[in-house]
Design a protein around this motif. Structure first.
Motif, mmCIF file in Angstrom:
data_model
loop_
_atom_site.group_PDB
_atom_site.id
_atom_site.type_symbol
_atom_site.label_atom_id
_atom_site.label_comp_id
_atom_site.label_asym_id
_atom_site.label_seq_id
_atom_site.Cartn_x
_atom_site.Cartn_y
_atom_site.Cartn_z
ATOM 1 N N LYS A 13 5.966 4.252 18.720
ATOM 2 C CA LYS A 13 5.940 5.553 18.017
ATOM 3 C C LYS A 13 5.418 5.345 16.607
ATOM 4 O O LYS A 13 6.016 4.617 15.826
ATOM 5 C CB LYS A 13 7.358 6.122 17.937
ATOM 6 C CG LYS A 13 7.840 6.712 19.226
ATOM 7 C CD LYS A 13 7.371 8.134 19.358
ATOM 8 C CE LYS A 13 7.891 8.693 20.673
ATOM 9 N NZ LYS A 13 7.746 10.097 20.812
ATOM 10 N N LEU A 14 4.308 5.967 16.321
ATOM 11 C CA LEU A 14 3.714 5.857 14.984
ATOM 12 C C LEU A 14 4.110 7.092 14.180
ATOM 13 O O LEU A 14 3.652 8.192 14.471
ATOM 14 C CB LEU A 14 2.193 5.752 15.103
ATOM 15 C CG LEU A 14 1.422 5.502 13.813
ATOM 16 C CD1 LEU A 14 1.828 4.184 13.187
ATOM 17 C CD2 LEU A 14 -0.077 5.484 14.080
ATOM 18 N N TYR A 15 4.999 6.888 13.222
ATOM 19 C CA TYR A 15 5.428 8.005 12.382
ATOM 20 C C TYR A 15 4.661 7.972 11.065
ATOM 21 O O TYR A 15 4.474 6.906 10.473
ATOM 22 C CB TYR A 15 6.928 7.922 12.086
ATOM 23 C CG TYR A 15 7.806 8.290 13.250
ATOM 24 C CD1 TYR A 15 7.928 9.609 13.665
ATOM 25 C CD2 TYR A 15 8.522 7.325 13.937
ATOM 26 C CE1 TYR A 15 8.736 9.954 14.731
ATOM 27 C CE2 TYR A 15 9.329 7.656 15.006
ATOM 28 C CZ TYR A 15 9.438 8.971 15.397
ATOM 29 O OH TYR A 15 10.237 9.304 16.460
ATOM 30 N N LEU A 16 4.263 9.150 10.617
ATOM 31 C CA LEU A 16 3.528 9.248 9.357
ATOM 32 C C LEU A 16 4.351 8.646 8.217
ATOM 33 O O LEU A 16 3.829 7.931 7.358
ATOM 34 C CB LEU A 16 3.179 10.712 9.050
ATOM 35 C CG LEU A 16 2.432 10.958 7.745
ATOM 36 C CD1 LEU A 16 1.070 10.272 7.774
ATOM 37 C CD2 LEU A 16 2.259 12.446 7.482
ATOM 38 N N GLU A 17 5.673 8.904 8.242
ATOM 39 C CA GLU A 17 6.501 8.407 7.142
ATOM 40 C C GLU A 17 6.546 6.874 7.110
ATOM 41 O O GLU A 17 6.654 6.276 6.050
ATOM 42 C CB GLU A 17 7.916 9.002 7.158
ATOM 43 C CG GLU A 17 8.639 8.913 8.467
ATOM 44 C CD GLU A 17 8.524 10.190 9.278
ATOM 45 O OE1 GLU A 17 7.411 10.763 9.336
ATOM 46 O OE2 GLU A 17 9.540 10.612 9.862
ATOM 47 N N ASP A 18 6.452 6.247 8.311
ATOM 48 C CA ASP A 18 6.432 4.780 8.336
ATOM 49 C C ASP A 18 5.118 4.242 7.771
ATOM 50 O O ASP A 18 5.096 3.227 7.078
ATOM 51 C CB ASP A 18 6.629 4.273 9.766
ATOM 52 C CG ASP A 18 8.071 4.434 10.225
ATOM 53 O OD1 ASP A 18 8.951 4.486 9.348
ATOM 54 O OD2 ASP A 18 8.304 4.531 11.434
ATOM 55 N N VAL A 19 4.025 4.932 8.099
ATOM 56 C CA VAL A 19 2.713 4.525 7.578
ATOM 57 C C VAL A 19 2.707 4.681 6.052
ATOM 58 O O VAL A 19 2.274 3.792 5.321
ATOM 59 C CB VAL A 19 1.583 5.383 8.204
ATOM 60 C CG1 VAL A 19 0.247 5.050 7.563
ATOM 61 C CG2 VAL A 19 1.520 5.141 9.706
ATOM 62 N N VAL A 20 3.235 5.814 5.599
ATOM 63 C CA VAL A 20 3.297 6.061 4.151
ATOM 64 C C VAL A 20 4.185 5.014 3.489
ATOM 65 O O VAL A 20 3.826 4.448 2.449
ATOM 66 C CB VAL A 20 3.828 7.493 3.857
ATOM 67 C CG1 VAL A 20 4.113 7.674 2.380
ATOM 68 C CG2 VAL A 20 2.816 8.523 4.342
ATOM 69 N N LEU A 21 5.332 4.714 4.129
ATOM 70 C CA LEU A 21 6.264 3.735 3.557
ATOM 71 C C LEU A 21 5.585 2.368 3.423
ATOM 72 O O LEU A 21 5.667 1.723 2.374
ATOM 73 C CB LEU A 21 7.517 3.617 4.432
ATOM 74 C CG LEU A 21 8.583 2.634 3.930
ATOM 75 C CD1 LEU A 21 9.194 3.140 2.626
ATOM 76 C CD2 LEU A 21 9.666 2.418 4.969
ATOM 77 N N ALA A 22 4.895 1.934 4.484
ATOM 78 C CA ALA A 22 4.218 0.632 4.444
ATOM 79 C C ALA A 22 3.191 0.600 3.312
ATOM 80 O O ALA A 22 3.110 -0.372 2.552
ATOM 81 C CB ALA A 22 3.530 0.355 5.785
ATOM 82 N N ASN A 23 2.428 1.679 3.185
ATOM 83 C CA ASN A 23 1.388 1.725 2.143
ATOM 84 C C ASN A 23 2.008 1.749 0.748
ATOM 85 O O ASN A 23 1.528 1.071 -0.167
ATOM 86 C CB ASN A 23 0.495 2.950 2.349
ATOM 87 C CG ASN A 23 -0.539 2.724 3.439
ATOM 88 O OD1 ASN A 23 -1.687 2.431 3.164
ATOM 89 N ND2 ASN A 23 -0.132 2.815 4.698
ATOM 90 N N VAL A 24 3.082 2.527 0.617
ATOM 91 C CA VAL A 24 3.727 2.625 -0.702
ATOM 92 C C VAL A 24 4.370 1.294 -1.079
ATOM 93 O O VAL A 24 4.241 0.833 -2.221
ATOM 94 C CB VAL A 24 4.777 3.773 -0.713
ATOM 95 C CG1 VAL A 24 5.659 3.706 -1.951
ATOM 96 C CG2 VAL A 24 4.067 5.126 -0.653
#
Lengths: 230, 410
Positions: B369-380
């Protein structure tokens, strides 16, 4: 009008256990539009004096005034602003930013000053033509000869019309023909734009272009004469 | 702004001056970012599946029970609200689904074996959307109405009881007077579930049939409410709590199944720790790259200072260089993670280690499951920590004395 005034400045470096007096109670005044050569054997203090005038090095004591401002008490930021606005530098080597082209190097100071792109472009192209580098504007420093690089550095030093140009051994890495061309250029700029030039050198060929010759030894001025330039 | 343009140009050019070093570092950032996002997607997929399975067995995001039912789940602790009262209060509440049911422990007996199970007396139409049983995939048929007289059991239980569709079984439980309540049922359907524990542990009968068997009138023991997102059940909880009053217990799913609730929180923390650990490994390379980049251009930094750049600009230039490298790595790494997760969203078959997965409460098919918040968290995480990691070399570069830097040898 006085462009540079040094009053009783001293600078001592420590090498190992030995203290070396690079400037020893030195005082000098340079008027606007003068073309001055500082001469000395190696270690005579000419580069230290040049650095003190340019705010690159702060003397241990004494006062340094440039363009009516006392600079030896300025902060690093104030000194940077002073250099950006009033002083052009030409060093002996490593003069250019290697990742920028000739034109970008010339534009660099203007860009930091906030000059508009179109104006920067015109000024840099005119100067590059004036120093004989027309057609080489898009070359990186690594793609140019030592003489061409020095010419770019000269163009950069004068492009924003500084009141003062400080050059430290500008011909040291040049052949005699290129060195003569460069000095002709300095003289021309001095005469046309009333720019004050202070050049540190021990090259006899350079000295003959100077209108004022200041000889130094052990951090002191031993001779200061006006002369008829070549 | 003009200064920013100068710094960005310089930073970009310097970044590619030693392109081999930059590409190696970029590769490390891409790999790290990919690992962060991909592993997080796998973890999220597994936890989501575990929670979805768990909630479907509970089921629902918010539940209502009689007082004391959660400690002693018997018919004596039924809900003092009728189905009509529930309907009047929640029919237009905007929930995704809701239902009332009878849920009690029972014993099921075939001709050969007996097993303890959870008896679910349900209205099949009300639970179709959130049941863990796919009604259409049942061997035989699923229940057709609350009055249906048949029973639907799991495939694993059918094996254990050595029974099948069409055979008879007996259910035993207790009525409100603590007397034995039992009844014979014909097996009308056998279901399969993601987890064998469900197939073994639950049997379905019609709600009215169960109420009749347990002699509890029209009472129910459980009301379940489903919202839009199991991670955000507060709106559902607030509405239900306001609607049912104090005579009953209202619980979030995290309270009913504290194991799953704790796991959700733990996994959120685990994801962050995982990202930080990966970044720390990356940061050594990043700092080393920046230190080398600064060290090899000390004289140029001195030149820039001599020409009138302020120390803050040098600081900014190095940080921008670092941020560009990280941003580029994050962009490629994120795209790569997305490209490798999307084809796997149909599920990764882990049946070879299915038993182990089940011990964790997870099914044998893993759905990343790819969640936008996880992608944002990793980038941040990478950008923020990268910023701080860059400060030291950048600060060092900005502190150079121009005259010393220009004359620095080699």
């Amino acid at each position: 009008m006085t462009a540079v005034r040094c009053i009783d400045i001293c600078k001592t470096y420590t090498q190992g256990d030995v203290d070396i007096k690079a400037l020893d109670h030195l005082s000098i005044e340079i008027e606007k539009g003068e073309f001055v050569c500082l001469m000395s054997p190696s270690g005579g203090g000419k580069t230290t004096l040049l650095n003190a005038i340019g705010g690159l090095d702060i003397p241990d004591s004494g006062e340094v005034w440039v363009g009516g401002q006392r600079i030896d008490q300025m902060s690093k930021g104030e000194l940077a602003e002073l250099r950006l606005a009033n002083i052009g530098f030409v060093f002996q080597a490593y003069n250019l930013i290697p990742v920028l082209t000739a034109r970008e190097n010339v534009e660099f100071v203007m860009q930091v000053q906030g000059v508009r792109p179109a104006e920067r472009h015109v000024k840099s192209m005119v100067l590059l033509e004036e120093v004989g580098l027309e057609g080489l504007e898009d070359r990186l420093p690594a793609e140019m000869s030592g003489g061409q690089q020095q010419r770019v550095a000269v163009a950069r030093a004068i492009v924003s019309r500084p009141e003062l140009v400080l050059a430290d051994e500008p011909t040291a890495n040049l052949d005699s023909h290129t060195a003569a061309d460069l000095m002709e250029l300095f003289v021309q700029l001095n005469e046309h734009h009333q720019t004050t030039f202070v050049i540190a050198t021990h090259d006899q060929g350079v000295m003959r272009y100077a209108k004022r010759l200041v000889r130094m030894r052990d951090g002191r001025i031993v001779d200061d004469v006006q002369q008829n330039a070549a | 702004m003009r200064i920013l343009i100068v710094l960005v140009r310089l930073a970009w050019r310097y970044l590619w001056r030693n392109h081999r070093r930059t590409i190696i570092m970029l590769g490390a950032i891409v790999l790290g970012t990919w690992a962060m996002i991909f592993m997080t997607a796998l973890t999220r997929g597994m936890v989501d599946q575990m929670i979805a399975d768990g909630i479907s067995a509970i089921p629902g995001h918010v539940q209502v029970h009689g007082q004391g039912y959660l400690d002693d789940p018997s018919v004596t602790r039924s809900i003092p609200l009728s189905d009509e009262e529930f309907a009047a209060r929640f029919a237009d509440a905007g929930f995704s689904a809701w239902a009332t049911r009878v849920r009690v422990p029972a014993v099921i007996t075939s001709e050969r074996e007996s097993r303890g199970v959870t008896l679910l007396g349900i209205d099949p139409a009300a639970e179709r959307d959130f049941s863990f049983v796919d009604y259409g995939a049942v061997d035989g048929r699923f229940l057709e109405s609350p009055e249906d007289s048949g029973i639907v059991i799991g495939a694993k239980l059918a094996d254990t009881l050595e029974t099948r569709v069409g055979k008879r079984v007996v259910l035993m439980s207790q009525d409100p007077d603590n007397d034995i309540a039992d009844r014979g049922f014909r097996v009308v359907g056998v279901f399969e579930a993601n987890m064998q524990a469900f197939e073994e542990g639950f049997v379905f009968v019609g709600k009215a049939t169960a109420q009749k068997m347990l002699r509890m009138g029209t009472a129910t023991t459980e009301a379940v409410f489903v919202g839009d997102d199991y991670r955000n059940v507060e709106p559902v909880y607030d509405k239900v709590a306001a609607g049912v009053g104090d005579a009953v217990t209202v619980s979030r799913w995290t309270e009913v199944d504290t194991y799953l609730g704790t796991m959700l929180k733990t996994m959120d923390g685990f994801v962050l720790v995982w990202m930080i650990v990966i970044f720390l490994a990356l940061s050594f390379g990043l700092v080393n790259t920046l230190v080398m980049a600064v060290f090899e251009r000390v004289r140029e930094i001195g030149l820039m200072l001599a020409l009138g750049m302020k120390p803050a600009m040098i600081l900014g230039q190095i940080i921008i260089e670092s941020m560009m490298l990280l941003a580029l790595g994050l962009l490629i790494g994120t795209a790569l993670a997305w490209a490798s997760i999307v084809p796997l969203e149909g599920g990764i078959d882990l049946s070879a280690v299915g038993e182990g997965m089940e011990m964790w409460g997870a099914s044998s098919v893993l759905y990343p499951k790819l969640y936008l918040e996880d992608v944002v968290l990793a980038n941040v995480v990478v950008l923020v920590l990268g910023f701080f990691a860059s400060l030291s070399p950048a600060w060092r570069a900005s502190r150079y004395e121009p005259v010393e830097a220009i004359t620095k040898v080699g």
